[in-house]
Motif scaffolding. Structure first.
Motif, PDB file in Angstrom:
ATOM      1  N   GLY A   1       0.801  -1.221   0.000  1.00 29.21           N
ATOM      2  CA  GLY A   1       0.000   0.000   0.000  1.00 29.21           C
ATOM      3  C   GLY A   1       0.831   1.268   0.000  1.00 29.21           C
ATOM      4  O   GLY A   1       0.368   2.329   0.452  1.00 29.21           O
ATOM      5  N   ILE A   2       2.066   1.184  -0.507  1.00 29.38           N
ATOM      6  CA  ILE A   2       2.984   2.327  -0.513  1.00 29.38           C
ATOM      7  C   ILE A   2       2.984   2.960  -1.902  1.00 29.38           C
ATOM      8  O   ILE A   2       3.152   2.267  -2.911  1.00 29.38           O
ATOM      9  CB  ILE A   2       4.407   1.888  -0.125  1.00 29.38           C
ATOM     10  N   THR A   3       2.788   4.262  -1.958  1.00 28.38           N
ATOM     11  CA  THR A   3       2.797   4.994  -3.224  1.00 28.38           C
ATOM     12  C   THR A   3       4.168   4.891  -3.876  1.00 28.38           C
ATOM     13  O   THR A   3       5.188   5.201  -3.254  1.00 28.38           O
ATOM     14  CB  THR A   3       2.458   6.483  -2.991  1.00 28.38           C
ATOM     15  N   CYS A   4       4.212   4.443  -5.137  1.00 28.48           N
ATOM     16  CA  CYS A   4       5.508   4.227  -5.788  1.00 28.48           C
ATOM     17  C   CYS A   4       5.373   4.321  -7.300  1.00 28.48           C
ATOM     18  O   CYS A   4       4.287   4.163  -7.860  1.00 28.48           O
ATOM     19  CB  CYS A   4       6.085   2.866  -5.403  1.00 28.48           C
ATOM     20  N   SER A   5       6.505   4.555  -7.956  1.00 24.67           N
ATOM     21  CA  SER A   5       6.546   4.607  -9.404  1.00 24.67           C
ATOM     22  C   SER A   5       7.992   4.815  -9.838  1.00 24.67           C
ATOM     23  O   SER A   5       8.836   5.236  -9.036  1.00 24.67           O
ATOM     24  CB  SER A   5       5.685   5.759  -9.928  1.00 24.67           C
ATOM     25  N   SER A   6       8.290   4.532 -11.103  1.00 26.17           N
ATOM     26  CA  SER A   6       9.561   4.988 -11.666  1.00 26.17           C
ATOM     27  C   SER A   6       9.363   6.452 -12.057  1.00 26.17           C
ATOM     28  O   SER A   6       8.235   6.888 -12.315  1.00 26.17           O
ATOM     29  CB  SER A   6       9.938   4.156 -12.886  1.00 26.17           C
ATOM     30  N   ILE A   7      10.434   7.224 -12.088  1.00 27.58           N
ATOM     31  CA  ILE A   7      10.317   8.632 -12.462  1.00 27.58           C
ATOM     32  C   ILE A   7      11.390   8.977 -13.488  1.00 27.58           C
ATOM     33  O   ILE A   7      12.521   8.492 -13.410  1.00 27.58           O
ATOM     34  CB  ILE A   7      10.410   9.582 -11.246  1.00 27.58           C
TER      35      ILE A   7
ATOM     36  N   SER B   1      16.210  16.264  -6.763  1.00 28.60           N
ATOM     37  CA  SER B   1      16.108  17.143  -5.599  1.00 28.60           C
ATOM     38  C   SER B   1      15.891  18.585  -6.037  1.00 28.60           C
ATOM     39  O   SER B   1      15.240  19.377  -5.336  1.00 28.60           O
ATOM     40  CB  SER B   1      17.384  17.047  -4.746  1.00 28.60           C
ATOM     41  N   ASP B   2      16.450  18.914  -7.208  1.00 22.13           N
ATOM     42  CA  ASP B   2      16.269  20.271  -7.747  1.00 22.13           C
ATOM     43  C   ASP B   2      14.984  20.398  -8.556  1.00 22.13           C
ATOM     44  O   ASP B   2      14.614  21.514  -8.967  1.00 22.13           O
ATOM     45  CB  ASP B   2      17.459  20.644  -8.641  1.00 22.13           C
ATOM     46  N   HIS B   3      14.338  19.287  -8.817  1.00 22.94           N
ATOM     47  CA  HIS B   3      13.105  19.292  -9.614  1.00 22.94           C
ATOM     48  C   HIS B   3      12.056  18.431  -8.916  1.00 22.94           C
ATOM     49  O   HIS B   3      11.599  17.410  -9.450  1.00 22.94           O
ATOM     50  CB  HIS B   3      13.380  18.769 -11.032  1.00 22.94           C
ATOM     51  N   GLU B   4      11.665  18.852  -7.721  1.00 22.28           N
ATOM     52  CA  GLU B   4      10.713  18.077  -6.920  1.00 22.28           C
ATOM     53  C   GLU B   4       9.365  17.955  -7.608  1.00 22.28           C
ATOM     54  O   GLU B   4       8.606  17.013  -7.345  1.00 22.28           O
ATOM     55  CB  GLU B   4      10.544  18.710  -5.540  1.00 22.28           C
ATOM     56  N   ASN B   5       9.070  18.897  -8.497  1.00 25.08           N
ATOM     57  CA  ASN B   5       7.782  18.852  -9.202  1.00 25.08           C
ATOM     58  C   ASN B   5       7.641  17.586 -10.043  1.00 25.08           C
ATOM     59  O   ASN B   5       6.544  17.048 -10.209  1.00 25.08           O
ATOM     60  CB  ASN B   5       7.629  20.088 -10.087  1.00 25.08           C
ATOM     61  N   VAL B   6       8.781  17.080 -10.564  1.00 24.49           N
ATOM     62  CA  VAL B   6       8.744  15.845 -11.354  1.00 24.49           C
ATOM     63  C   VAL B   6       8.392  14.661 -10.456  1.00 24.49           C
ATOM     64  O   VAL B   6       7.608  13.785 -10.831  1.00 24.49           O
ATOM     65  CB  VAL B   6      10.095  15.605 -12.052  1.00 24.49           C
ATOM     66  N   ILE B   7       8.979  14.634  -9.257  1.00 22.03           N
ATOM     67  CA  ILE B   7       8.675  13.557  -8.301  1.00 22.03           C
ATOM     68  C   ILE B   7       7.185  13.556  -7.978  1.00 22.03           C
ATOM     69  O   ILE B   7       6.522  12.505  -8.004  1.00 22.03           O
ATOM     70  CB  ILE B   7       9.497  13.723  -7.006  1.00 22.03           C
ATOM     71  N   LYS B   8       6.646  14.750  -7.686  1.00 20.99           N
ATOM     72  CA  LYS B   8       5.229  14.859  -7.321  1.00 20.99           C
ATOM     73  C   LYS B   8       4.339  14.412  -8.477  1.00 20.99           C
ATOM     74  O   LYS B   8       3.344  13.706  -8.275  1.00 20.99           O
ATOM     75  CB  LYS B   8       4.902  16.299  -6.928  1.00 20.99           C
ATOM     76  N   LYS B   9       4.723  14.809  -9.689  1.00 19.63           N
ATOM     77  CA  LYS B   9       3.905  14.461 -10.855  1.00 19.63           C
ATOM     78  C   LYS B   9       3.872  12.946 -11.075  1.00 19.63           C
ATOM     79  O   LYS B   9       2.804  12.353 -11.238  1.00 19.63           O
ATOM     80  CB  LYS B   9       4.445  15.170 -12.095  1.00 19.63           C
TER      81      LYS B   9
ATOM     82  N   PHE C   1       9.493   6.017  -3.978  1.00 17.40           N
ATOM     83  CA  PHE C   1       8.306   5.743  -3.158  1.00 17.40           C
ATOM     84  C   PHE C   1       8.219   6.736  -2.001  1.00 17.40           C
ATOM     85  O   PHE C   1       9.211   7.384  -1.631  1.00 17.40           O
ATOM     86  CB  PHE C   1       8.279   4.297  -2.661  1.00 17.40           C
ATOM     87  N   ARG C   2       7.011   6.846  -1.482  1.00 13.66           N
ATOM     88  CA  ARG C   2       6.745   7.810  -0.403  1.00 13.66           C
ATOM     89  C   ARG C   2       6.413   7.082   0.885  1.00 13.66           C
ATOM     90  O   ARG C   2       5.620   6.145   0.894  1.00 13.66           O
ATOM     91  CB  ARG C   2       5.567   8.711  -0.789  1.00 13.66           C
ATOM     92  N   LEU C   3       7.030   7.507   1.976  1.00 12.87           N
ATOM     93  CA  LEU C   3       6.648   7.093   3.329  1.00 12.87           C
ATOM     94  C   LEU C   3       6.513   8.354   4.162  1.00 12.87           C
ATOM     95  O   LEU C   3       7.470   9.135   4.295  1.00 12.87           O
ATOM     96  CB  LEU C   3       7.698   6.169   3.944  1.00 12.87           C
ATOM     97  N   ASP C   4       5.330   8.577   4.714  1.00 13.62           N
ATOM     98  CA  ASP C   4       5.042   9.805   5.460  1.00 13.62           C
ATOM     99  C   ASP C   4       5.356  11.005   4.562  1.00 13.62           C
ATOM    100  O   ASP C   4       4.891  11.049   3.428  1.00 13.62           O
ATOM    101  CB  ASP C   4       5.834   9.844   6.772  1.00 13.62           C
ATOM    102  N   ASP C   5       6.174  11.927   5.028  1.00  6.77           N
ATOM    103  CA  ASP C   5       6.512  13.107   4.215  1.00  6.77           C
ATOM    104  C   ASP C   5       7.863  12.959   3.529  1.00  6.77           C
ATOM    105  O   ASP C   5       8.405  13.934   2.988  1.00  6.77           O
ATOM    106  CB  ASP C   5       6.529  14.367   5.097  1.00  6.77           C
ATOM    107  N   ASP C   6       8.416  11.746   3.547  1.00 11.27           N
ATOM    108  CA  ASP C   6       9.731  11.507   2.949  1.00 11.27           C
ATOM    109  C   ASP C   6       9.612  10.778   1.613  1.00 11.27           C
ATOM    110  O   ASP C   6       8.695   9.975   1.406  1.00 11.27           O
ATOM    111  CB  ASP C   6      10.606  10.675   3.889  1.00 11.27           C
ATOM    112  N   ILE C   7      10.559  11.051   0.740  1.00 14.53           N
ATOM    113  CA  ILE C   7      10.651  10.379  -0.555  1.00 14.53           C
ATOM    114  C   ILE C   7      11.932   9.548  -0.583  1.00 14.53           C
ATOM    115  O   ILE C   7      12.998  10.010  -0.146  1.00 14.53           O
ATOM    116  CB  ILE C   7      10.664  11.390  -1.716  1.00 14.53           C
TER     117      ILE C   7
END
Length: 643
Positions: A433-439, A499-507, A454-460
Motif C-alpha cells: 500500500g505504498i505509493t511508488c513509481s519509476s520517475i 532534488s532540484d526538480h521536486e515537481n517531477v517527483i510529485k507528478k 516511493f513515499r513514506l510519510d513526508d519523505d521520498i
C-alpha cells in the motif's frame, strides 16, 4: 581511490609506463599508503611461481616510493610491504620445492604422464570420499545420521582446490598425450603428493587474496609454519556474512520445496534417491538465480538465454551421471574420465537442442584456463584434441552457482530484457500500500531516470535497482563492492537532479502540488547479498532479500527440519518490523539491517588451524547442521536455534 579497484591496476600493467605514472601520482598527490595499496591491488608484489615477470617493474616501483618517503611511518609501511612479499614468496617456494623433490624421487623427474595420472587420481579420490560419506549417511545404531558435515567439508575443499596443480602443469607446459594408456595404482603416488600440496597452496592463496584488500599481520613461527591475524576484519567478515546469507537463502528455499531431500541429495545408491537428486539439482540450479531476483528466462549472456546456459550445464551433468553409473573398467583416462573430441561435444550439444554458435560459445566459456577459478565453474578441461570432464566434480556441482561464478570471473554483464527486478520492487511496495513509481525527466538534452521512487510519510525514497550476480570468491566480492561504489555515484547524480526538480517527483508519484517533501533518501538496491552495513555518504546500500522482507513485514527468522516438517522461529524482535511501516522504521532498517545483525552473531574471532599454521580470524560458530541428527530432541534443537 577505490580500495577494491584491482581490475584498473591489473589492466594498467599492459603499458608499464602508464602504471608507473599512476604510482608517481599517488606518491605526490596522496601518500605512501595509497602507493603500496596500488602495488598490492595490481598483483605484482608477490611472485608465486617465481616467473620474474614483473621483477624489474617492481624494483622501479620501490625506487619511486623510496624517493617519496618523508616520515618514519612511511618507511615502516614500505618495509612491511617488502617483508610480506618475502613471507608469501617463501611459503609458495617451500611448496614448489616439496613438489619438485617428490617429483624427482617418485617419477624421476619425468613429466610425461603427470597430467594423466593426476586427473585419474582426482576422480578416484573423489569417488572414495563419496563412498565414505555414503556409509556415514546410513543408519547407525538404529539412528540415521543425515549430514556427516566434517567429511562433506573435506570433500568440498578437496574439490575446490583440485585446480591449483593443474595451473602449475599448464605453466610448466607438461605433455598432454596417451589418454588410452593403462596405469598401475603405484603410478598415482605423485598425484597424491600434488593433491596434498594443493591444500597448503590454497591456504596461502586465501591469505594472499585477502592481503590485497585488507590489513593482515603475517610472520613465521618456525621454518614451515606461520601465524597470521586479520587486523582489519571488515572485508573478510563482509564476505563470510554475504556467503552465509546466500547459503541460508538457498537452503531455506530448498527446505520449503523438498524438506528432508535437501539433506540427502548426493552419494546415494538408491534409485529413487538418485531420481530425487536429479529433480533437486534442476530445481536448485534454476532457483539459485531466482532466489536473487534474477529471472533466468529474461537474462541473457552473449545472446544466449540464461536458462539455456543452465540447460547446457545440466546435460553435461547427466552425461557424467551415466559415466559414474558405468564405473571404471581400467586405470586409464578414457575409462575413468568423460572424454570427447571437440567436434563430438559440438555434435552432443546439437543433439540436445543447441545450434553450433551457441555450442561453441558455451564450450569456450566452460573451458578451464590460466585465470579460471575452479573445475566447478569451468568443467571442461583441454587435453590435446579432447575436452574432458571429471565426472564426480561436474555431476555434484550446483549449476546455477557455478555459472554465476563463471560469469563473474569472466566479467560478463548479464543483459536483461525487460525490467523484471524493478517490477518486483514496485510490486512489493504496491502490495504494502505504498505509493511508488519509476520517475523520468529530460533536462538540457540529458535524460534522468530513477528506477523506483516511493513515499513514506513526508519523505521520498529514490531507489537504484542493480541486478548483480551473487559473488562467491574473494576477488568477486571485491569487484562487487567496487560496482556498488559506482552505483552510488550514479544514484547521487540522479538524486541531485530530482532534488532540484521536486515537481517531477510529485507528478510521477501523483502527489498534490501542495505536498511538502520533508526529506529525500537514497537507496542502492542490489540482488546480491550484502555482508555489512553499507552507507556511502548519504546513500544506503541494501539487498533485495532484506528489503522485500522489510516492505512485506516478514520478520527475519531461522528455519529447521524436524521429522520432515519445516519449522520457523523468530530469534528476536526488531522494532523496525513492529506495526505499520513508517519512514522512521525504514531508516532504522536501512541503518542496520536485522538480517545482517543476526548472521553477524554467528561469527566469532578465533584462533583457527590452517594447513600452513595458525590464523586469527572470524569463523562461523553456530553448529546449525547438528539439527539433522534425529537423536536431538525438539527442545535441544530450539535451545540451540535461539542462541
Amino acid at each position: 581511490m577505490s580500495e577494491y579497484d584491482f581490475y584498473k591496476y591489473e589492466n594498467m600493467l599492459k603499458d608499464e609506463t602508464i602504471f608507473l605514472r599512476e604510482l608517481k601520482k599517488a606518491c605526490t598527490e596522496s601518500d605512501i599508503t595509497h602507493a603500496t595499496e596500488i602495488l598490492k591491488l595490481s598483483g605484482i608484489v608477490v611472485d608465486a611461481l617465481n616467473t620474474k615477470k614483473y621483477e624489474n617493474l617492481f624494483t622501479e616501483c620501490i625506487d619511486i616510493i623510496e624517493k617519496s618517503i618523508v616520515t618514519p611511518q612511511d618507511e615502516e609501511i614500505l618495509n612491511r610491504l617488502k617483508e610480506d612479499k618475502k613471507i608469501f614468496e617463501n611459503m609458495y617456494n617451500q611448496i614448489t620445492k616439496s613438489r619438485e623433490k617428490a617429483f624427482n624421487e617418485l617419477v624421476s623427474g619425468n613429466s610425461v604422464f603427470e597430467v594423466n595420472t593426476y586427473l585419474i587420481y582426482l576422480e578416484l579420490a573423489l569417488q572414495k570420499m563419496g563412498e565414505t560419506i555414503k556409509k556415514l549417511s546410513k543408519r547407525e545404531n538404529g539412528k540415521e545420521i543425515l549430514y556427516p558435515q566434517k567429511e562433506i567439508d573435506t570433500y568440498e575443499v578437496f574439490t575446490e582446490v583440485s585446480n591449483k596443480v593443474f595451473k602449475y602443469f599448464k605453466y610448466k607446459n607438461y605433455p598432454q598425450d596417451k589418454h588410452n594408456r593403462i596405469f598401475k595404482i603405484e603410478d598415482l603416488r605423485m598425484a597424491d603428493v600434488h593433491a596434498k600440496l594443493n591444500l597448503l597452496w590454497n591456504d596461502i592463496d586465501f591469505l594472499y587474496e585477502n592481503w590485497k584488500f585488507a590489513d593482515l599481520s603475517i610472520e613465521f613461527i618456525d621454518e614451515q609454519k606461520i601465524k597470521a591475524e586479520f587486523i582489519d576484519d571488515n572485508f573478510d567478515l563482509h564476505n563470510m556474512i554475504s556467503d552465509h546469507r546466500a547459503h541460508l537463502l538457498v537452503a531455506h528455499k530448498q527446505m520449503e520445496n523438498v524438506h528432508e531431500h535437501s539433506f540427502r541429495r548426493t552419494f546415494s545408491d538408491d534409485e529413487n534417491e538418485k531420481k530425487t537428486h536429479g529433480i533437486l539439482r534442476r530445481m536448485v540450479s534454476t532457483d539459485f538465480m531466482d532466489n536473487f531476483f534474477i529471472d533466468s528466462s529474461k537474462a541473457y549472456s552473449k545472446d544466449i538465454a540464461l536458462i539455456k546456459w543452465l540447460e547446457a550445464y545440466e546435460i553435461i551433468q547427466d552425461e557424467c551421471g551415466k559415466k559414474l553409473d558405468a564405473g571404471p573398467h581400467r586405470l586409464s583416462m578414457n575409462s575413468i574420465l568423460l572424454m570427447k573430441k571437440k567436434k563430438e561435444w559440438l555434435s552432443f550439444f546439437s543433439k540436445n537442442g543447441f545450434n553450433r554458435k551457441e555450442a561453441e560459445i558455451i564450450m569456450n566459456q566452460f573451458t578451464f584456463h590460466s585465470r579460471s577459478t575452479d573445475f566447478f565453474d569451468y568443467p571442461f578441461i583441454e587435453f590435446g584434441e579432447y575436452l574432458l570432464l571429471v565426472p564426480s566434480i561436474t555431476y555434484n556441482a550446483d549449476a546455477g552457482k557455478s555459472i554465476s561464478s563463471n560469469f563473474l570471473n569472466e566479467r560478463i554483464q548479464l543483459d536483461f530484457r525487460g525490467y523484471a527486478f524493478e517490477s518486483n520492487v514496485i510490486s512489493w511496495l504496491s502490495e504494502a500500500g505504498i505509493t511508488c513509481s519509476s520517475i523520468t525527466d529530460r533536462h538540457n538534452k540529458e535524460e534522468f531516470q530513477c528506477d523506483v521512487a516511493f513515499r513514506l510519510d513526508d519523505d521520498i525514497y529514490l531507489v537504484e535497482c542493480k541486478a548483480h550476480i551473487q559473488p562467491m570468491k574473494i576477488r568477486q566480492h571485491a569487484n562487487h563492492l567496487k560496482k556498488i561504489e559506482d552505483n552510488v555515484k550514479q544514484l547521487d547524480r540522479i538524486a541531485r537532479h530530482f532534488s532540484d526538480h521536486e515537481n517531477v517527483i510529485k507528478k510521477d508519484l501523483k502527489l498534490s502540488d501542495d505536498f511538502s517533501i520533508k526529506n529525500i533518501h537514497k537507496i542502492v538496491l542490489t540482488t546480491s547479498m550484502m555482508g555489512s552495513n553499507q552507507k556511502h555518504g548519504e546513500t544506503f546500500v541494501v539487498d533485495a532479500s532484506s528489503f522485500s522482507s522489510m516492505i512485506l513485514r516478514k520478520e527475519p527468522s531461522k528455519k529447521m527440519i524436524n521429522k520432515k516438517e519445516v519449522m520457523e522461529f523468530l530469534p528476536e524482535k526488531f522494532e523496525c518490523y513492529q506495526g505499520k511501516i513508517t519512514s522512521e522504521k525504514m531508516l532504522m532498517y536501512l541503518e542496520n539491517p536485522p538480517q545482517i545483525q543476526l548472521v553477524r552473531k554467528m561469527f566469532k574471532k578465533v584462533e583457527t588451524n590452517f594447513y600452513i599454521g595458525q590464523v586469527n580470524k572470524f569463523m562461523l560458530q553456530e553448529p546449525v547442521l547438528r539439527f539433522a541428527k534425529e537423536e536431538m530432541t525438539l527442545d535441544e534443537k530450539l535451545e540451540m536455534l535461539m542462541k
